[in-house]
Design an enzyme around this catalytic site. Structure first.
Site, PDB file in Angstrom:
ATOM      1  N   ARG A   1       0.827  -1.215   0.000  1.00 40.22           N
ATOM      2  CA  ARG A   1       0.000   0.000   0.000  1.00 40.22           C
ATOM      3  C   ARG A   1       0.861   1.265   0.000  1.00 40.22           C
ATOM      4  NH1 ARG A   1      -2.558  -3.748  -0.750  1.00 40.22           N
ATOM      5  NH2 ARG A   1      -4.585  -4.364   0.054  1.00 40.22           N
TER       6      ARG A   1
ATOM      7  N   GLU B   1      -5.656   4.582   5.583  1.00 37.24           N
ATOM      8  CA  GLU B   1      -5.318   4.327   4.185  1.00 37.24           C
ATOM      9  C   GLU B   1      -5.749   5.481   3.275  1.00 37.24           C
ATOM     10  OE1 GLU B   1      -6.166   0.892   0.823  1.00 37.24           O
ATOM     11  OE2 GLU B   1      -5.939   0.309   2.910  1.00 37.24           O
TER      12      GLU B   1
ATOM     13  N   SER C   1     -11.303   0.313   2.661  1.00 37.71           N
ATOM     14  CA  SER C   1     -10.629   0.015   3.930  1.00 37.71           C
ATOM     15  C   SER C   1     -10.049   1.305   4.500  1.00 37.71           C
ATOM     16  CB  SER C   1      -9.522  -1.015   3.715  1.00 37.71           C
ATOM     17  OG  SER C   1     -10.065  -2.231   3.256  1.00 37.71           O
TER      18      SER C   1
END
Length: 345
Positions: A161, A337, A239
């Protein structure tokens, strides 16, 4: 390119439905227009927000005091297995087309909202695939040097990520992405147990890309992770927290607190812990609500605006409560995130 418009509310341009007005708003329909608009604003000292699909964005209630450039560039070019896609193309539309053509490599990334240009920044991943596995190059506008360049994968700094683009947030504007997608009629090796179980195959096996896509979409819908106007749980930024990566020492400390906690041992010796498990076991079940903001009733990783009546402040109050509760119980600090604009967690 459209004319600049003042005071456009940003909420309708985000999947959360949150965010105040932009001082100025303009749509760019080509890579050249993106470069022109961002470059001119930078030279004038005007703050710039480059807006894609708004699916990974949390915008302050106060909005953005600068120029918002909405990316709407289109175009897909083929050269054998190489597929070069303009930043403004819809991501899931691209996945659907590649699957229909029998190309493999991004089928497990089905149903993810947003535009192509955001995929390398976050190194988008799901169900055992990451875009870094297929990206062969990224065309960017470097706001620091004023140059347009094509960066090979090795210069993109991809990690879980994460990427070099995220490391120097805002420096590079993604104009196009090139993927290597083999046209062999089979998916990549299935690398995620939940997906393998849904498909009825063993890890490492391959299936037709359309089967993998259908299974992924099924799984995502079950978690409220596919945009659906009839599903309040999909009014989210996906998320909200990444799965924490712990050092061996941190993992040993967590083992003392919670023996047998779920974990994935990573090749570099770190330990990945499922954030959803931490959240639920810190006392925040699915459907947990704080005012008009709510944890998804399907998946604890998503913070939602179910009735579209929450403010950004409401949502962040909930996210902070969750983060602090996890830290207090497990000694692990969750990291958001989504990208924060004009605010922070």
């Amino acid at each position: 390119m459209t004319e600049r418009v003042a005071g456009v509310r940003l909420a309708p341009y985000t999947t959360l439905g949150l965010g105040g007005p932009a001082r100025a708003f303009v749509t760019a329909t080509s890579a050249e227009e993106i470069v022109e608009l961002v470059g001119a604003a930078d030279r004038a000292g005007e703050p710039v927000l480059v807006l894609g699909g708004g699916s990974n964005l949390v915008v302050a209630d106060e909005g953005f005091d600068g120029l918002v450039v909405r990316v709407a560039s289109r175009g897909i070019e083929f050269a054998g297995d190489r597929v070069t896609v303009q930043a403004g193309e819809d991501w899931d539309g691209l996945v659907a087309r590649m699957v229909a053509e029998g190309r493999s490599g991004i089928e497990c990334l089905s149903g993810i909202p947003g535009l192509v240009g955001s995929t390398p920044i976050q190194n988008v991943g799901a169900y055992g695939q990451e875009v870094s596995q297929t990206i062969t190059g990224v065309r960017v506008y470097d706001r620091k040097t004023g140059a347009v360049s094509d960066l090979p994968t090795r210069e993109c700094g991809f990690a879980y990520r994460h990427s070099a683009f995220k490391e120097e947030a805002g420096r590079h504007v993604v104009l196009a992405v090139t993927y290597g997608l083999a046209k062999d009629g089979m998916s990549g090796p299935v690398a995620y147990q939940e997906l393998a179980a849904r498909l009825g195959v063993a890890l490492g096996e391959r299936v037709p890309p359309a089967e993998a896509r259908a299974a992924v979409l099924e799984l995502r819908r079950g978690k409220g992770m596919v945009l659906d106007p009839d599903d309040p749980d999909s009014r989210s930024a996906g998320s909200f927290f990444t799965n924490p990566l712990l050092t061996a020492g941190e993992a040993a400390e967590l083992e003392l607190r919670t023996p047998g906690f779920p974990r994935w041992d990573m090749p570099d010796g770190s330990v990945k812990v499922p954030a959803a498990w931490l959240i639920e076991n810190a006392g925040f079940p699915k459907g947990y609500r704080r005012g008009p903001a709510r944890i998804s009733t399907k998946h604890t990783l998503a913070m939602t605006n179910p009735e579209m009546s929450a403010t950004t402040a409401d949502l962040l109050d909930l996210a902070r409560e969750v983060r602090d509760g996890v830290r207090e119980k497990f000694g692990v600090t969750l990291v958001n995130e989504p990208v924060m604009v004009g605010t922070h967690l």
